[in-house]
Write a protein that holds these residues in place. Structure first.
Motif, PDB file in Angstrom:
ATOM      1  N   LEU A 112       4.017  10.390   2.726  1.00  0.00           N
ATOM      2  CA  LEU A 112       3.536   9.048   3.052  1.00  0.00           C
ATOM      3  C   LEU A 112       3.176   8.929   4.527  1.00  0.00           C
ATOM      4  CD1 LEU A 112       5.962   6.772   1.011  1.00  0.00           C
ATOM      5  CD2 LEU A 112       3.507   7.081   0.636  1.00  0.00           C
ATOM      6  N   ILE A 113       3.816   9.737   5.356  1.00  0.00           N
ATOM      7  CA  ILE A 113       3.559   9.693   6.791  1.00  0.00           C
ATOM      8  C   ILE A 113       2.551  10.755   7.215  1.00  0.00           C
ATOM      9  CG2 ILE A 113       4.632   9.906   9.076  1.00  0.00           C
ATOM     10  CD1 ILE A 113       7.255   8.965   7.667  1.00  0.00           C
ATOM     11  N   CYS A 114       2.651  11.941   6.634  1.00  0.00           N
ATOM     12  CA  CYS A 114       1.903  13.095   7.138  1.00  0.00           C
ATOM     13  C   CYS A 114       0.720  13.543   6.299  1.00  0.00           C
ATOM     14  CB  CYS A 114       2.857  14.286   7.289  1.00  0.00           C
ATOM     15  SG  CYS A 114       4.239  13.964   8.393  1.00  0.00           S
ATOM     16  N   ALA A 115       0.649  13.175   5.037  1.00  0.00           N
ATOM     17  CA  ALA A 115      -0.401  13.709   4.161  1.00  0.00           C
ATOM     18  C   ALA A 115      -1.781  13.238   4.590  1.00  0.00           C
ATOM     19  CB  ALA A 115      -0.136  13.295   2.722  1.00  0.00           C
ATOM     20  N   LYS A 116      -2.735  14.152   4.563  1.00  0.00           N
ATOM     21  CA  LYS A 116      -4.107  13.825   4.937  1.00  0.00           C
ATOM     22  C   LYS A 116      -4.670  12.715   4.056  1.00  0.00           C
ATOM     23  CE  LYS A 116      -8.620  15.826   5.735  1.00  0.00           C
ATOM     24  NZ  LYS A 116      -9.472  16.990   5.657  1.00  0.00           N
ATOM     25  N   GLY A 117      -4.342  12.757   2.783  1.00  0.00           N
ATOM     26  CA  GLY A 117      -4.828  11.733   1.854  1.00  0.00           C
ATOM     27  C   GLY A 117      -4.377  10.329   2.224  1.00  0.00           C
ATOM     28  N   MET A 118      -3.189  10.216   2.772  1.00  0.00           N
ATOM     29  CA  MET A 118      -2.707   8.902   3.213  1.00  0.00           C
ATOM     30  C   MET A 118      -3.511   8.404   4.409  1.00  0.00           C
ATOM     31  SD  MET A 118      -0.539   7.529   1.262  1.00  0.00           S
ATOM     32  CE  MET A 118      -0.042   6.189   2.297  1.00  0.00           C
ATOM     33  N   HIS A 119      -3.864   9.296   5.307  1.00  0.00           N
ATOM     34  CA  HIS A 119      -4.621   8.891   6.487  1.00  0.00           C
ATOM     35  C   HIS A 119      -6.067   8.549   6.145  1.00  0.00           C
ATOM     36  CE1 HIS A 119      -1.471   9.624   9.397  1.00  0.00           C
ATOM     37  NE2 HIS A 119      -1.146  10.688   8.680  1.00  0.00           N
ATOM     38  N   THR A 129       0.829  -1.207   0.000  1.00  0.00           N
ATOM     39  CA  THR A 129       0.000   0.000   0.000  1.00  0.00           C
ATOM     40  C   THR A 129       0.861   1.254   0.000  1.00  0.00           C
ATOM     41  OG1 THR A 129      -1.766  -1.179   1.158  1.00  0.00           O
ATOM     42  CG2 THR A 129      -1.837   1.212   1.237  1.00  0.00           C
ATOM     43  N   LEU A 130       1.897   1.278   0.825  1.00  0.00           N
ATOM     44  CA  LEU A 130       2.778   2.445   0.861  1.00  0.00           C
ATOM     45  C   LEU A 130       3.564   2.588  -0.441  1.00  0.00           C
ATOM     46  CD1 LEU A 130       4.095   2.289   4.529  1.00  0.00           C
ATOM     47  CD2 LEU A 130       2.371   3.839   3.589  1.00  0.00           C
ATOM     48  N   ALA A 131       4.046   1.479  -0.968  1.00  0.00           N
ATOM     49  CA  ALA A 131       4.809   1.534  -2.223  1.00  0.00           C
ATOM     50  C   ALA A 131       3.933   2.006  -3.381  1.00  0.00           C
ATOM     51  CB  ALA A 131       5.407   0.165  -2.533  1.00  0.00           C
ATOM     52  N   SER A 132       2.672   1.610  -3.382  1.00  0.00           N
ATOM     53  CA  SER A 132       1.781   2.030  -4.475  1.00  0.00           C
ATOM     54  C   SER A 132       1.460   3.519  -4.401  1.00  0.00           C
ATOM     55  CB  SER A 132       0.488   1.209  -4.455  1.00  0.00           C
ATOM     56  OG  SER A 132      -0.290   1.526  -3.313  1.00  0.00           O
ATOM     57  N   GLN A 133       1.657   4.124  -3.236  1.00  0.00           N
ATOM     58  CA  GLN A 133       1.398   5.557  -3.073  1.00  0.00           C
ATOM     59  C   GLN A 133       2.679   6.393  -3.170  1.00  0.00           C
ATOM     60  OE1 GLN A 133      -1.760   6.883  -2.758  1.00  0.00           O
ATOM     61  NE2 GLN A 133      -2.315   4.776  -3.243  1.00  0.00           N
ATOM     62  N   ALA A 134       3.826   5.738  -3.303  1.00  0.00           N
ATOM     63  CA  ALA A 134       5.113   6.445  -3.304  1.00  0.00           C
ATOM     64  C   ALA A 134       5.240   7.419  -4.481  1.00  0.00           C
ATOM     65  CB  ALA A 134       6.268   5.449  -3.318  1.00  0.00           C
ATOM     66  N   HIS A 151      -6.788   6.901   3.348  1.00  0.00           N
ATOM     67  CA  HIS A 151      -6.706   5.745   2.462  1.00  0.00           C
ATOM     68  C   HIS A 151      -7.355   4.537   3.150  1.00  0.00           C
ATOM     69  CE1 HIS A 151      -4.972   2.610  -0.041  1.00  0.00           C
ATOM     70  NE2 HIS A 151      -4.645   3.553  -0.922  1.00  0.00           N
ATOM     71  N   GLY A 152      -8.333   3.924   2.488  1.00  0.00           N
ATOM     72  CA  GLY A 152      -9.080   2.820   3.089  1.00  0.00           C
ATOM     73  C   GLY A 152      -8.229   1.628   3.467  1.00  0.00           C
ATOM     74  N   HIS A 153      -7.262   1.279   2.612  1.00  0.00           N
ATOM     75  CA  HIS A 153      -6.402   0.132   2.929  1.00  0.00           C
ATOM     76  C   HIS A 153      -5.631   0.380   4.217  1.00  0.00           C
ATOM     77  CE1 HIS A 153      -6.684  -2.464  -0.691  1.00  0.00           C
ATOM     78  NE2 HIS A 153      -7.101  -1.338  -1.246  1.00  0.00           N
ATOM     79  N   LEU A 154      -5.054   1.560   4.358  1.00  0.00           N
ATOM     80  CA  LEU A 154      -4.284   1.856   5.569  1.00  0.00           C
ATOM     81  C   LEU A 154      -5.171   1.836   6.804  1.00  0.00           C
ATOM     82  CD1 LEU A 154      -1.795   4.647   4.460  1.00  0.00           C
ATOM     83  CD2 LEU A 154      -1.327   2.256   4.980  1.00  0.00           C
ATOM     84  N   GLN A 155      -6.362   2.398   6.700  1.00  0.00           N
ATOM     85  CA  GLN A 155      -7.262   2.388   7.846  1.00  0.00           C
ATOM     86  C   GLN A 155      -7.627   0.964   8.244  1.00  0.00           C
ATOM     87  OE1 GLN A 155     -10.645   4.976   7.478  1.00  0.00           O
ATOM     88  NE2 GLN A 155      -9.385   6.766   7.053  1.00  0.00           N
ATOM     89  N   LEU A 156      -7.871   0.109   7.282  1.00  0.00           N
ATOM     90  CA  LEU A 156      -8.202  -1.280   7.574  1.00  0.00           C
ATOM     91  C   LEU A 156      -6.997  -2.029   8.153  1.00  0.00           C
ATOM     92  CD1 LEU A 156     -10.306  -3.494   7.556  1.00  0.00           C
ATOM     93  CD2 LEU A 156      -9.771  -3.928   5.149  1.00  0.00           C
ATOM     94  N   ILE A 157      -5.814  -1.769   7.634  1.00  0.00           N
ATOM     95  CA  ILE A 157      -4.598  -2.400   8.165  1.00  0.00           C
ATOM     96  C   ILE A 157      -4.399  -2.003   9.630  1.00  0.00           C
ATOM     97  CG2 ILE A 157      -2.067  -2.426   8.028  1.00  0.00           C
ATOM     98  CD1 ILE A 157      -2.454  -2.118   4.932  1.00  0.00           C
ATOM     99  N   TYR A 158      -4.525  -0.725   9.931  1.00  0.00           N
ATOM    100  CA  TYR A 158      -4.357  -0.266  11.313  1.00  0.00           C
ATOM    101  C   TYR A 158      -5.417  -0.869  12.226  1.00  0.00           C
ATOM    102  CZ  TYR A 158      -1.362   3.341   9.207  1.00  0.00           C
ATOM    103  OH  TYR A 158      -0.395   4.010   8.512  1.00  0.00           O
ATOM    104  N   TYR A 159      -6.646  -0.939  11.733  1.00  0.00           N
ATOM    105  CA  TYR A 159      -7.743  -1.507  12.522  1.00  0.00           C
ATOM    106  C   TYR A 159      -7.478  -2.984  12.814  1.00  0.00           C
ATOM    107  CZ  TYR A 159     -12.572  -2.788  13.707  1.00  0.00           C
ATOM    108  OH  TYR A 159     -13.697  -3.263  14.323  1.00  0.00           O
ATOM    109  N   LEU A 160      -7.110  -3.749  11.799  1.00  0.00           N
ATOM    110  CA  LEU A 160      -6.817  -5.173  12.000  1.00  0.00           C
ATOM    111  C   LEU A 160      -5.619  -5.357  12.927  1.00  0.00           C
ATOM    112  CD1 LEU A 160      -7.355  -6.516   8.371  1.00  0.00           C
ATOM    113  CD2 LEU A 160      -8.868  -6.794  10.341  1.00  0.00           C
TER     114      LEU A 160
END
Length: 170
Positions: free
Chosen positions: A117-124, A104-109, A126-135
């Motif tokens: 990748l760490i600070c942008a609002k759009g990254m936060h 997910t991070l590489a696809s957004q690089a 991102h549905g995949h990242l939210q689901l990864i953090y939740y899981l």
């Protein structure tokens, strides 16, 4: 050898049809799209209220000394198969999440800078990242089992071990 193996595997059943393979590909695409659109909504997403991790940590911290007292008069429990299954399943599940996160991070690089990748609002958002953090938060509860398995085997549990498991959930 491969041809013989292939014939043996499909001796009882026929290979999937193109329609079945197409249906499976559509299901995989839909699952990927669902993960992309998934959103963490505090208070609405199950187990997102602050009381859930706090209660889990409180139960964990309270259960450790109680289980240690119970095990003080008992023999250590030998459970090599359970330990193997627990460690392998946790390892494979963590590897899956780490691989998904890396992809997910590489696809957004190309879209974001390193800081983005760490600070942008759009990254936060991102549905995949939210689901990864939740899981990942559920994995933290699953990892509590590590400590209980140590206590059941009458192995020492250093302060840093149980503190780490408690702190990473909260």
């Amino acid at each position: 050898i491969l041809q013989k193996t292939f014939i043996y595997i499909y001796r009882e059943t026929s290979p999937p049809s193109l329609a079945e393979m197409d249906a499976a590909a559509r299901q995989a695409t839909e699952l990927w799209r669902t993960a992309h659109d998934w959103r963490f909504v505090p208070g609405r997403t199950p187990y997102t209220h602050w009381s859930y991790p706090v209660a889990a940590v409180a139960a964990y911290v309270a259960a450790l000394p109680a289980l240690t007292r119970v095990m003080a008069t008992r023999k250590p429990i030998d459970m090599p198969y359970l330990l193997f299954a627990h460690n392998m399943s946790l390892c494979l599940a963590s590897l899956s999440l780490a691989s998904w996160l890396t992809y997910t991070l590489a696809s957004q690089a190309a879209t974001y800078s390193y800081v983005g990748l760490i600070c942008a609002k759009g990254m936060h958002e991102h549905g995949h990242l939210q689901l990864i953090y939740y899981l990942n938060s559920f994995f933290k509860v699953w990892e509590f089992l590590d400590t209980f398995l140590l206590v059941l085997r009458k192995k020492p549990v250093p302060f840093l071990h149980w503190y780490h498991h408690a702190a990473t959930l909260v």
